[in-house]
Every structure is written in C-alpha cells, then in structure tokens.
Design a protein around this motif. Structure first.
Motif, PDB file in Angstrom:
ATOM      1  N   ALA A   1     -26.764 -48.467  13.161  1.00  0.00           N
ATOM      2  CA  ALA A   1     -26.917 -47.830  11.856  1.00  0.00           C
ATOM      3  C   ALA A   1     -25.552 -47.435  11.277  1.00  0.00           C
ATOM      4  O   ALA A   1     -25.253 -47.671  10.097  1.00  0.00           O
ATOM      5  CB  ALA A   1     -27.828 -46.602  11.988  1.00  0.00           C
ATOM      6  N   ARG A   2     -24.714 -46.838  12.178  1.00  0.00           N
ATOM      7  CA  ARG A   2     -23.370 -46.424  11.704  1.00  0.00           C
ATOM      8  C   ARG A   2     -22.546 -47.636  11.289  1.00  0.00           C
ATOM      9  O   ARG A   2     -21.779 -47.580  10.329  1.00  0.00           O
ATOM     10  CB  ARG A   2     -22.660 -45.657  12.814  1.00  0.00           C
ATOM     11  N   GLN A   3     -22.686 -48.738  12.000  1.00  0.00           N
ATOM     12  CA  GLN A   3     -21.934 -49.933  11.670  1.00  0.00           C
ATOM     13  C   GLN A   3     -22.347 -50.475  10.301  1.00  0.00           C
ATOM     14  O   GLN A   3     -21.497 -50.907   9.504  1.00  0.00           O
ATOM     15  CB  GLN A   3     -22.153 -51.006  12.741  1.00  0.00           C
ATOM     16  N   ALA A   4     -23.654 -50.425  10.036  1.00  0.00           N
ATOM     17  CA  ALA A   4     -24.116 -50.866   8.721  1.00  0.00           C
ATOM     18  C   ALA A   4     -23.540 -49.976   7.618  1.00  0.00           C
ATOM     19  O   ALA A   4     -23.059 -50.455   6.574  1.00  0.00           O
ATOM     20  CB  ALA A   4     -25.643 -50.859   8.682  1.00  0.00           C
ATOM     21  N   GLU A   5     -23.566 -48.610   7.866  1.00  0.00           N
ATOM     22  CA  GLU A   5     -22.987 -47.685   6.883  1.00  0.00           C
ATOM     23  C   GLU A   5     -21.493 -47.933   6.706  1.00  0.00           C
ATOM     24  O   GLU A   5     -20.956 -47.920   5.593  1.00  0.00           O
ATOM     25  CB  GLU A   5     -23.234 -46.240   7.322  1.00  0.00           C
ATOM     26  N   LEU A   6     -20.801 -48.152   7.850  1.00  0.00           N
ATOM     27  CA  LEU A   6     -19.366 -48.401   7.778  1.00  0.00           C
ATOM     28  C   LEU A   6     -19.055 -49.694   7.020  1.00  0.00           C
ATOM     29  O   LEU A   6     -18.114 -49.761   6.225  1.00  0.00           O
ATOM     30  CB  LEU A   6     -18.788 -48.470   9.200  1.00  0.00           C
ATOM     31  N   THR A   7     -19.870 -50.703   7.261  1.00  0.00           N
ATOM     32  CA  THR A   7     -19.665 -51.969   6.551  1.00  0.00           C
ATOM     33  C   THR A   7     -19.840 -51.779   5.054  1.00  0.00           C
ATOM     34  O   THR A   7     -19.045 -52.281   4.240  1.00  0.00           O
ATOM     35  CB  THR A   7     -20.649 -53.012   7.082  1.00  0.00           C
ATOM     36  N   GLN A   8     -20.864 -51.032   4.691  1.00  0.00           N
ATOM     37  CA  GLN A   8     -21.086 -50.776   3.280  1.00  0.00           C
ATOM     38  C   GLN A   8     -19.939 -49.977   2.663  1.00  0.00           C
ATOM     39  O   GLN A   8     -19.457 -50.275   1.562  1.00  0.00           O
ATOM     40  CB  GLN A   8     -22.423 -50.033   3.102  1.00  0.00           C
ATOM     41  N   SER A   9     -19.482 -48.930   3.425  1.00  0.00           N
ATOM     42  CA  SER A   9     -18.374 -48.100   2.915  1.00  0.00           C
ATOM     43  C   SER A   9     -17.100 -48.910   2.781  1.00  0.00           C
ATOM     44  O   SER A   9     -16.352 -48.797   1.795  1.00  0.00           O
ATOM     45  CB  SER A   9     -18.153 -46.909   3.849  1.00  0.00           C
ATOM     46  N   LEU A  10     -16.830 -49.767   3.783  1.00  0.00           N
ATOM     47  CA  LEU A  10     -15.631 -50.610   3.714  1.00  0.00           C
ATOM     48  C   LEU A  10     -15.705 -51.566   2.544  1.00  0.00           C
ATOM     49  O   LEU A  10     -14.696 -51.828   1.865  1.00  0.00           O
ATOM     50  CB  LEU A  10     -15.465 -51.381   5.021  1.00  0.00           C
ATOM     51  N   SER A  11     -16.884 -52.107   2.295  1.00  0.00           N
ATOM     52  CA  SER A  11     -17.035 -53.019   1.153  1.00  0.00           C
ATOM     53  C   SER A  11     -16.742 -52.292  -0.158  1.00  0.00           C
ATOM     54  O   SER A  11     -16.019 -52.808  -1.034  1.00  0.00           O
ATOM     55  CB  SER A  11     -18.443 -53.603   1.141  1.00  0.00           C
ATOM     56  N   GLN A  12     -17.282 -51.061  -0.291  1.00  0.00           N
ATOM     57  CA  GLN A  12     -17.022 -50.296  -1.509  1.00  0.00           C
ATOM     58  C   GLN A  12     -15.537 -49.972  -1.657  1.00  0.00           C
ATOM     59  O   GLN A  12     -14.956 -50.106  -2.739  1.00  0.00           O
ATOM     60  CB  GLN A  12     -17.850 -49.005  -1.490  1.00  0.00           C
ATOM     61  N   ARG A  13     -14.912 -49.541  -0.551  1.00  0.00           N
ATOM     62  CA  ARG A  13     -13.480 -49.199  -0.624  1.00  0.00           C
ATOM     63  C   ARG A  13     -12.630 -50.426  -0.906  1.00  0.00           C
ATOM     64  O   ARG A  13     -11.633 -50.347  -1.636  1.00  0.00           O
ATOM     65  CB  ARG A  13     -13.050 -48.534   0.677  1.00  0.00           C
TER      66      ARG A  13
END
Length: 414
Positions: free
Chosen positions: A92-104
């Motif tokens: 779950a954290r990896q999915a959130e991190l992937t999304q956050s990295l994409s936004q950044r």
C-alpha cells in the motif's frame, strides 16, 4: 622364620649413614602400591561421577534445546504472519509513494521547463549585452590601434635627432615657463661666441646667466634598448657612452663662458627612467660631467632647480625693495608706539572706572545694611524702650506714632 627375618634384615642399600634393608624396601613398596590403588579407585569414582553429571547436563541441554526449538518455531510462525502484514502495508505504501513520486515528478518537470525558459531568456539577454560589450571592446581596440600608431609616430619623432631635440626642448621650456616669471629667461638666445643654448636663465645682481641644454642623445639610448646579444649590447653601450661624452664636451666648450654664463650648466634628460639608468649603470659619465661642471638633471630635478632659482629671484627682488620695507617698518613702529600710548591711557581710564565701581559698591553695601536695620525696628509702648546695644557712634531717635512711641536706633558708620 629366623631365616626370613634374616633375609628381611639384610641391607640392600645405603644412603650416607642410613641403611635400607629388604624388609623396609618391601614395606615401602607395599605402601606405595596401596597409595596407587587408593588413587586409582578415587580417579575411577570421580570419572564415573563426572560421566553421570555430563549425562544429566546433556539431558537438561537437550530438553532446553527442544524448548527453544519450539519457541523458535512459534516465533517463526508469528514472524510469517507479521511479514504478511508488513508485505500488505508495504504494498500500500509503495503504491502511495509511486503516486506521490509521479505527482512530484510532474511538478518538477513543470518547474524545470519554466526555469529553462527563464534561463533561455536570460541567456539571450546576456548574449545581447555581451554583443554590446564586444562592440565597445572593438571600439576600444580601434582606439588602442590608433594610440599604437601615435606611439609609433612618437618613436619616429624621437628617432630623428632634430625632432627628438624639439621634444626635449618642449618639455624643458614648459618646466621653465611654469616655474619662472616672464623676463627672467630666454629660449634660443645668442651668446657672444655665436652659439645658441636652448635656455638662458637670468640670475639676480647682474650675475652670469645659467645655461640649460636639452639636446640629449636619445637615439644612442634607444640603440641600447634595441640591441640583442652580448656583443651588440656592448657596442651600443660604448656608442652611448661616447655620444654622451661628446655632448658633455660640447656643452662645456660652447656654453661655459667666463663672465657671461655661470661656470655650471644643466644637461636636461627628458625621462626619469633614463636619468635613473645613467646614475645606476653609467657612474663614470656622471663623474665626468661633474668634473666638466655639467649637472645632469631629470624633469623633476629641473623643476626643483627652477623653484630654487625662483626663490633666489624673489629674495633678490625683496633685497632691492629693502629700503621701502625699512621705511614701512619704521612707520609701523610709530603706529605701534601710538597704539601702546592709547592702550595705556585706556588702562588708566579702566583703573579709575574700577575704583569708582569699588566706591559705589561700598556705598551700596552701607545702604543695604541700613535697610536691614530698618527692617529690624522694634515697637514699644511710651516709656518703654528696647535695651540699647553698645555699638559705636549710636544715637537714639524717637518718632511719635498712634500705637506709641517708636524708638529708632541709628548707627552712624564711617
């Protein structure tokens, strides 16, 4: 038995004064055997006890290891459950991190694009300014080339003897004209022998004039600077020394005339660096010039000499006007005497005024004391008077009043 006793009593060894018999030896051997037997039995008992203890410890250790293995298996099972939970959380954290990295990354890409655009615009502006500065540099380079051409022209002027003499003459004339009043010098004046020095400075008190020559052999000096190699340098140096010696001799023979010019003349060098080089590397030329009464001067030394001559001329003019100055001083002393007399009279008036002021202060003090005594008046009924004091020159006076008789005591003081 006797034979056995004799056999046992038979000596078998001697140690100094001690005799060891066979019986004693047998008894000693039996004792040693018993000791060894006891030691063996004890060792066997201890070994059996140790084996029993080791077996008991091994059994305990086995039971402990079995318990630990059971605990490890239980902990492994718990760990597997926790790892599964952690794997779920990590996913779950990896999915959130992937999304956050994409936004950044998207935001950073936008900022980078904006920054690159601003940088490109700034680069274009800097290039435009650089082009302007390059244009200024081109203009300056053109000016430098023009100055280089002028320097070449100046070098050509200095390489020519006549133009070089005119250059030195111009510098010398500028220094003399700036330092001396007009009429105290002459340029290109003619002497009685027909020679024409570059400058004649008129000295006071009908003294002979001072000669200044500005024709320095600058081409020989330039030859030294342009010489390459030891031989060429030596030849140029000898040529320069010879030219200067000839010039010194010419000045001495042409311009030093008894009764018409001073017995010392100035040889003007139009460059401070050349003057320093001559004094540093051509000491013999300087000494030769001194012996010929020729003083080598640079622009600064000539300026200093002109200032000294100016001071001498000023002193001479003051000496010529000495009688006028003396008369003015006499009249000034008379004025000072009259001023002193008037100051003394004024001092007398001030002294009299100070004495009058002191008298006025004495009178005002008397009036003040009398006023204080009037303020201290005492009133009494008729027939009753205040007790008199024993003050000098006191005379009582009475004044009638509605309240009674007022007795006033007045003290007359000198």
């Amino acid at each position: 038995m006797n034979e056995l006793s004799n056999v046992l009593a038979e000596p078998i060894a001697r140690f100094g004064a001690t005799v060891v018999t066979l019986g004693q030896a047998l008894l000693l051997g039996a004792a040693l055997f018993l000791i060894l037997l006891v030691v063996l039995v004890v060792a066997l008992w201890r070994s059996a006890h140790a084996r029993r203890l080791a077996a008991a410890e091994a059994a305990d250790h086995t039971r402990e290891m079995e318990g630990r293995m059971a605990s490890i298996m239980q902990a492994q099972a718990e760990m597997q459950g926790r790892l599964g939970t952690v794997a779920d959380v990590f996913g779950a954290r990896q999915a959130e991190l992937t999304q956050s990295l994409s936004q950044r990354l998207d935001a950073m890409t936008g900022r980078i694009g904006q920054t690159m655009a601003e940088q490109t615009r700034s680069t274009h502006e800097n290039l435009a300014k650089l082009q302007e500065r390059l244009a200024v540099i081109d203009t300056a380079q053109n000016n430098i080339q023009s100055l280089a051409g002028q320097v070449v022209q100046l070098q050509a002027i200095l390489s020519n003897k006549q133009t070089r003499g005119a250059f030195g003459q111009a510098r010398m004339e500028a220094i003399v004209a700036d330092g001396l009043p007009s009429g105290s010098y002459q340029f290109q004046a003619t002497l009685t022998n027909g020679n024409r020095p570059d400058c004649l400075v008129t000295m006071p008190n009908d003294s002979p004039s001072l000669v200044i020559d500005a024709k320095f052999p600058l081409e020989s000096w330039n030859a030294i600077r342009a010489a390459e190699g030891t031989d060429a340098q030596r030849a140029a140096t000898q040529s320069f020394r010879r030219d200067v010696e000839v010039h010194i001799r010419d000045i001495s023979e042409k311009y030093l005339l008894r009764g018409e010019t001073q017995d010392t003349a100035f040889m003007f060098v139009p460059s401070e660096s050349i003057f320093a080089e001559i004094h540093e590397n051509f000491e013999a030329l300087v000494q030769r010039a001194h012996r010929a009464r020729i003083v080598i001067v640079s622009p600064s030394l000539l300026m200093l000499s002109i200032q000294v001559i100016q001071a001498i001329l000023k002193d001479a003019r003051m000496r010529e006007q000495a009688h006028l100055i003396q008369g003015e001083v006499v009249r000034l002393m008379e004025d000072v005497g009259r001023l002193d007399e008037r100051v003394r009279k004024l001092q007398t008036h001030f002294g009299q005024a100070a004495k009058d002021i002191d008298d006025i202060l004495v009178s005002s003090n008397k009036v003040t004391r009398r006023g204080q005594k009037i303020e201290a008046l005492e009133f009494a009924a008729e027939g009753e008077f205040a007790q008199e004091t024993t003050e000098p020159k006191a005379s009582p006076r009475t004044v009638e009043s509605p309240q009674g008789t007022l007795r006033l005591r007045v003290v007359d003081e000198a």
